[in-house]
Design an enzyme around this catalytic site. Structure first.
Site, PDB file in Angstrom:
ATOM      1  N   ASP A 296      10.811   3.102 -12.471  1.00  0.00           N
ATOM      2  CA  ASP A 296      11.878   4.024 -12.849  1.00  0.00           C
ATOM      3  C   ASP A 296      11.817   5.258 -11.941  1.00  0.00           C
ATOM      4  O   ASP A 296      11.036   6.180 -12.180  1.00  0.00           O
ATOM      5  CB  ASP A 296      11.658   4.393 -14.330  1.00  0.00           C
ATOM      6  CG  ASP A 296      12.714   5.324 -14.868  1.00  0.00           C
ATOM      7  OD1 ASP A 296      13.439   5.940 -14.073  1.00  0.00           O
ATOM      8  OD2 ASP A 296      12.794   5.453 -16.098  1.00  0.00           O
ATOM      9  N   HIS A 393      16.678  10.508  13.833  1.00  0.00           N
ATOM     10  CA  HIS A 393      17.632  10.261  12.756  1.00  0.00           C
ATOM     11  C   HIS A 393      18.913   9.649  13.319  1.00  0.00           C
ATOM     12  O   HIS A 393      19.411   8.642  12.813  1.00  0.00           O
ATOM     13  CB  HIS A 393      17.931  11.579  12.045  1.00  0.00           C
ATOM     14  CG  HIS A 393      18.735  11.405  10.802  1.00  0.00           C
ATOM     15  ND1 HIS A 393      18.178  10.987   9.626  1.00  0.00           N
ATOM     16  CD2 HIS A 393      20.054  11.571  10.567  1.00  0.00           C
ATOM     17  CE1 HIS A 393      19.119  10.902   8.706  1.00  0.00           C
ATOM     18  NE2 HIS A 393      20.280  11.243   9.258  1.00  0.00           N
TER      19      HIS A 393
END
Ligand code: MEV
Length: 439
Positions: A296, A393
């Site tokens: 979770d 990136h």
């Protein structure tokens, strides 16, 4: 009211989609294809996904990538990561490789205690409530034995129950603050079931407690729920090496590098705006592994950020220490994870991810996840303090831009080749595609 519907959850999947398309979409055919193209042809597998949640209409894919060469406590792992952000897996892999050659990562679980609370109101004498609690405490534990027996057989269970007087913060507010050991299970269902049983025992016993006044007997349960803040379920991850050994093509001068790197960490320690982004980078690694292993990630996110604020000021989760000749970079974070129960045996890809990790215990998974977070932060800070973040990136983002332009494989090859020696920016890629297509 416009666009509302009652009994939606009771409709068949096809009826739900019909309603959605006729209510919200004018291009029915395209939108239907968008939904149905993600359905699995294996009906059993699709049904499994349909039944994970209510009102499933399709599947939402995320890439599942792997980052190899993670040396953790002298054992090599290939770490599964489910994430959409282009550069995350690449950065993790790069960091893994970098530290593989420098002794790898060390990780240690420091504690594994989980917490749950029964929040209630009581109007009366606190000392009498305390006496009552001490008397019924064994009964509170006994009456959960049908829930705890399996967990106890495996060596876990309820550790302690405390009565907490919170009336200084909120009128008439008290808690049963309960600590648990849930071993390889994340334990949410186990904890919540125990708490709801405590709540029942508490209110029943109060009714029977002779020395309570009638008002005191009337304990009101507000709620019973686990806490996702687990400051006693902590794992530590660390890398360390001789400063001179950090030398690589981006670090020609290790001494200058470590000074700047430490400065970057120190900024995140004192400056909340930077700390949030710094920690977000850590969570890039953590969430991706948490998600891939069926845990979770919202619980982990909430707990980790609360921990980052434990001093009263939101701060960096990682820390850097320099001595005359040694660089040490470390992190301690709370992680409540499970490797049994929940999605772990249900979702075939989660099962695969756990197998890939050698079916780890929850403790081992805590170490792996923490290392993924530390590695991610190291990669980000290394880039930020040397080449800048955009170089790596944008290199990874290039494929997204090319896909936006529906580039063919040949166009992709040509443009990727072009950007091996040119800086990737969105506009430079657009120019390159145009130039190629006008050629
Ligand atoms: C981007 O997803 C994460 C970074 O912004 C983290 C950081 O700044 O440390 C690169």
């Amino acid at each position: 009211m416009q666009n509302t519907i009652s009994g939606f959850s009771k409709l068949k999947k096809a009826e739900k989609i019909d309603w959605l398309l006729s209510t919200y979409f004018s291009d029915n055919v395209n939108s239907r294809t968008t939904i149905t193209q993600y359905w699995n042809t294996d009906e059993k597998l699709q049904k499994l996904h349909d039944e994970f949640i209510e009102n499933t209409i399709s599947n939402f894919y995320l890439p599942l990538g792997v980052a190899p060469n993670f040396l953790i406590n002298d054992q090599v792992y290939t770490i599964p990561m489910a994430i959409e952000e282009s550069s995350v897996v690449a950065a993790a892999s790069k960091s893994a490789k970098f530290w593989f050659d420098r002794g790898g990562f060390k990780a240690k679980v420091l504690s594994t205690t989980k917490i749950g609370q029964v929040h209630f109101t009581y109007h009366g004498d606190t000392e009498r409530l305390r006496r009552f609690f001490n008397i019924i405490k064994p009964k509170l534990i006994n009456e959960t034995s049908h829930i705890t027996k399996n967990m106890e057989r495996r060596g876990g269970g309820i550790l302690d129950i405390e009565l907490k007087d919170k009336t200084n913060e909120l009128d008439n507010y008290y808690q049963l603050h309960v600590t648990f050991e849930t071993l390889d299970a994340m334990g949410a269902n186990f904890i919540n079931s125990c708490l709801e049983q405590f709540a029942k025992t508490l209110t029943n016993e109060a009714q029977e407690f002779k020395t309570f006044t009638s008002v005191e007997k009337d304990i009101h349960i507000v709620m019973s729920i686990l806490s996702n803040y687990v400051p006693d379920c902590i794992v530590r991850a660390e890398v360390s090496c001789k400063i001179e050994d950090l030398k690589d093509k981006d670090i020609p001068n290790p001494k200058a590098f470590v000074e700047k790197f430490k400065q970057a960490v120190s900024i995140a320690e004192v400056e909340p705006h930077r700390a949030v982004t710094h920690n977000k980078g850590i969570m890039n690694g953590i969430d991706a592994v948490v998600l891939a292993t069926g845990n979770d990630f919202r619980a982990v996110e909430a707990g980790v950020h609360a921990y980052a604020s434990k001093s009263g000021r939101y701060s960096s989760l990682t820390h850097c220490k320099l001595t005359e000749d040694t660089f040490t970079f470390s992190m301690e974070i709370p992680l409540a994870l499970g490797t049994i129960g929940g999605l772990t045996t249900l979702h075939p890809l989660v099962k695969f991810a756990l197998q890939l990790l050698g079916n780890p215990s929850a403790k081992d998974l805590m170490k792996i996840v923490a290392v993924a977070g530390l590695a991610q932060n190291f990669a980000a800070l290394k880039s930020l303090t040397t080449t800048g973040i955009q170089k790596g990136h944008m290199k990874m983002h290039l494929m997204n831009i090319l896909n936006q332009f529906e580039a063919t494989n040949a166009e992709k090859d040509a443009i990727v080749n072009h950007f091996k020696t040119n800086t990737v920016t969105h506009s430079a890629v657009v120019e390159a595609i145009k130039a190629l297509r006008n050629h």
